[in-house]
Motif scaffolding. Structure first.
Motif, PDB file in Angstrom:
ATOM      1  N   VAL A   1     -15.911   2.137   5.586  1.00 22.37           N
ATOM      2  CA  VAL A   1     -15.935   3.861   4.898  1.00 22.37           C
ATOM      3  C   VAL A   1     -15.770   4.645   5.552  1.00 22.37           C
ATOM      4  CG1 VAL A   1     -17.462   5.366   4.459  1.00 22.37           C
ATOM      5  CG2 VAL A   1     -18.128   3.256   4.007  1.00 22.37           C
ATOM      6  N   LYS A   2     -14.221   5.201   5.498  1.00 26.29           N
ATOM      7  CA  LYS A   2     -13.240   5.947   6.322  1.00 26.29           C
ATOM      8  C   LYS A   2     -13.687   7.319   5.524  1.00 26.29           C
ATOM      9  CE  LYS A   2      -9.064   3.508   6.789  1.00 26.29           C
ATOM     10  NZ  LYS A   2      -8.490   3.293   7.052  1.00 26.29           N
TER      11      LYS A   2
ATOM     12  N   GLU B   1      -1.601   0.649   0.783  1.00 22.83           N
ATOM     13  CA  GLU B   1      -1.267  -0.163   2.067  1.00 22.83           C
ATOM     14  C   GLU B   1      -2.892  -0.074   2.845  1.00 22.83           C
ATOM     15  OE1 GLU B   1       0.699   3.643   2.948  1.00 22.83           O
ATOM     16  OE2 GLU B   1       2.708   2.639   2.334  1.00 22.83           O
ATOM     17  N   SER B   2      -3.770   0.246   1.715  1.00 22.90           N
ATOM     18  CA  SER B   2      -5.324   0.280   1.879  1.00 22.90           C
ATOM     19  C   SER B   2      -5.664  -1.084   0.951  1.00 22.90           C
ATOM     20  CB  SER B   2      -5.631   1.279   2.191  1.00 22.90           C
ATOM     21  OG  SER B   2      -6.492   1.648   3.272  1.00 22.90           O
ATOM     22  N   ASN B   3      -6.694  -1.250   1.264  1.00 17.26           N
ATOM     23  CA  ASN B   3      -7.626  -1.773   0.665  1.00 17.26           C
ATOM     24  C   ASN B   3      -9.156  -0.207   0.796  1.00 17.26           C
ATOM     25  OD1 ASN B   3      -6.181  -3.892   0.189  1.00 17.26           O
ATOM     26  ND2 ASN B   3      -7.594  -5.215   1.182  1.00 17.26           N
ATOM     27  N   PRO B   4      -9.146  -0.150  -0.229  1.00 17.80           N
ATOM     28  CA  PRO B   4     -10.746   0.392  -0.071  1.00 17.80           C
ATOM     29  C   PRO B   4     -12.092  -0.242  -0.895  1.00 17.80           C
ATOM     30  CG  PRO B   4      -9.668   0.968  -2.528  1.00 17.80           C
ATOM     31  CD  PRO B   4      -8.661  -0.554  -1.330  1.00 17.80           C
ATOM     32  N   SER B   5     -13.055  -0.256   0.042  1.00 17.53           N
ATOM     33  CA  SER B   5     -14.316  -0.523   0.005  1.00 17.53           C
ATOM     34  C   SER B   5     -14.931  -0.112  -1.263  1.00 17.53           C
ATOM     35  CB  SER B   5     -15.459  -0.249   1.292  1.00 17.53           C
ATOM     36  OG  SER B   5     -15.463   1.121   1.243  1.00 17.53           O
TER      37      SER B   5
ATOM     38  N   ILE C   1      -6.295   8.584   0.016  1.00 14.54           N
ATOM     39  CA  ILE C   1      -5.992   8.298  -0.909  1.00 14.54           C
ATOM     40  C   ILE C   1      -4.088   7.974  -0.663  1.00 14.54           C
ATOM     41  CG2 ILE C   1      -5.789   9.738  -2.814  1.00 14.54           C
ATOM     42  CD1 ILE C   1      -8.473   9.490  -2.069  1.00 14.54           C
ATOM     43  N   GLY C   2      -3.638   8.547  -0.262  1.00 10.97           N
ATOM     44  CA  GLY C   2      -2.299   8.059  -0.528  1.00 10.97           C
ATOM     45  C   GLY C   2      -1.788   6.788  -0.189  1.00 10.97           C
ATOM     46  N   GLU C   3      -2.439   6.032   1.071  1.00  7.02           N
ATOM     47  CA  GLU C   3      -2.999   4.923   1.825  1.00  7.02           C
ATOM     48  C   GLU C   3      -3.347   4.375   0.489  1.00  7.02           C
ATOM     49  OE1 GLU C   3      -4.987   4.463   5.144  1.00  7.02           O
ATOM     50  OE2 GLU C   3      -3.494   5.736   6.502  1.00  7.02           O
TER      51      GLU C   3
ATOM     52  N   GLY D   1      -4.522   0.877  -6.163  1.00  2.00           N
ATOM     53  CA  GLY D   1      -3.545   1.949  -6.523  1.00  2.00           C
ATOM     54  C   GLY D   1      -2.946   2.813  -6.608  1.00  2.00           C
ATOM     55  N   SER D   2      -2.250   2.109  -8.147  1.00  3.39           N
ATOM     56  CA  SER D   2      -1.504   2.800  -9.848  1.00  3.39           C
ATOM     57  C   SER D   2      -2.703   3.140 -10.891  1.00  3.39           C
ATOM     58  CB  SER D   2      -0.059   1.426 -10.168  1.00  3.39           C
ATOM     59  OG  SER D   2      -1.647   0.690 -10.536  1.00  3.39           O
TER      60      SER D   2
END
Length: 92
Positions: free
Chosen positions: A91-92, A47-51, A40-42, A12-13
């Motif tokens: 996928v979100k 706070e979220s693990n993107p695929s 995107i904020g998460e 995220g950073s």
């Protein structure tokens, strides 16, 4: 070595840094990546693990050539994290 439990915050950073370098708001990145601004904020807050699919969409939106340019010098450290993402494709 990167602690796998800290990986979402680290990812995220990096995304936040790349987005801000372009002078974009989260809503800009969301639009160009075809993702929800809240998501995107998460991601940026860890706070979220993107695929891996989502990371590639974000990379493309930022004008980067995949994970190599997104993670740059940290690519080798991120490899185990990317492999975990690939196993849990979402996928979100």
């Amino acid at each position: 070595m990167l602690d796998i439990n800290e990986s979402p915050k680290f990812v995220g950073s990096i995304i936040r840094e790349k987005r801000k370098a372009k002078g974009w708001h989260q809503s800009d990145l969301a639009e160009f990546a075809s993702l929800n601004r809240n998501y995107i904020g998460e991601i940026e807050r860890g706070e979220s693990n993107p695929s891996i699919f989502t990371l590639l969409k974000i990379s493309k939106a930022l004008g980067l050539n995949g994970a190599e340019e997104l993670f740059g010098e940290f690519q080798e450290e991120m490899f185990p994290y990317i492999m975990l993402l690939d196993e849990n494709e979402e996928v979100k």
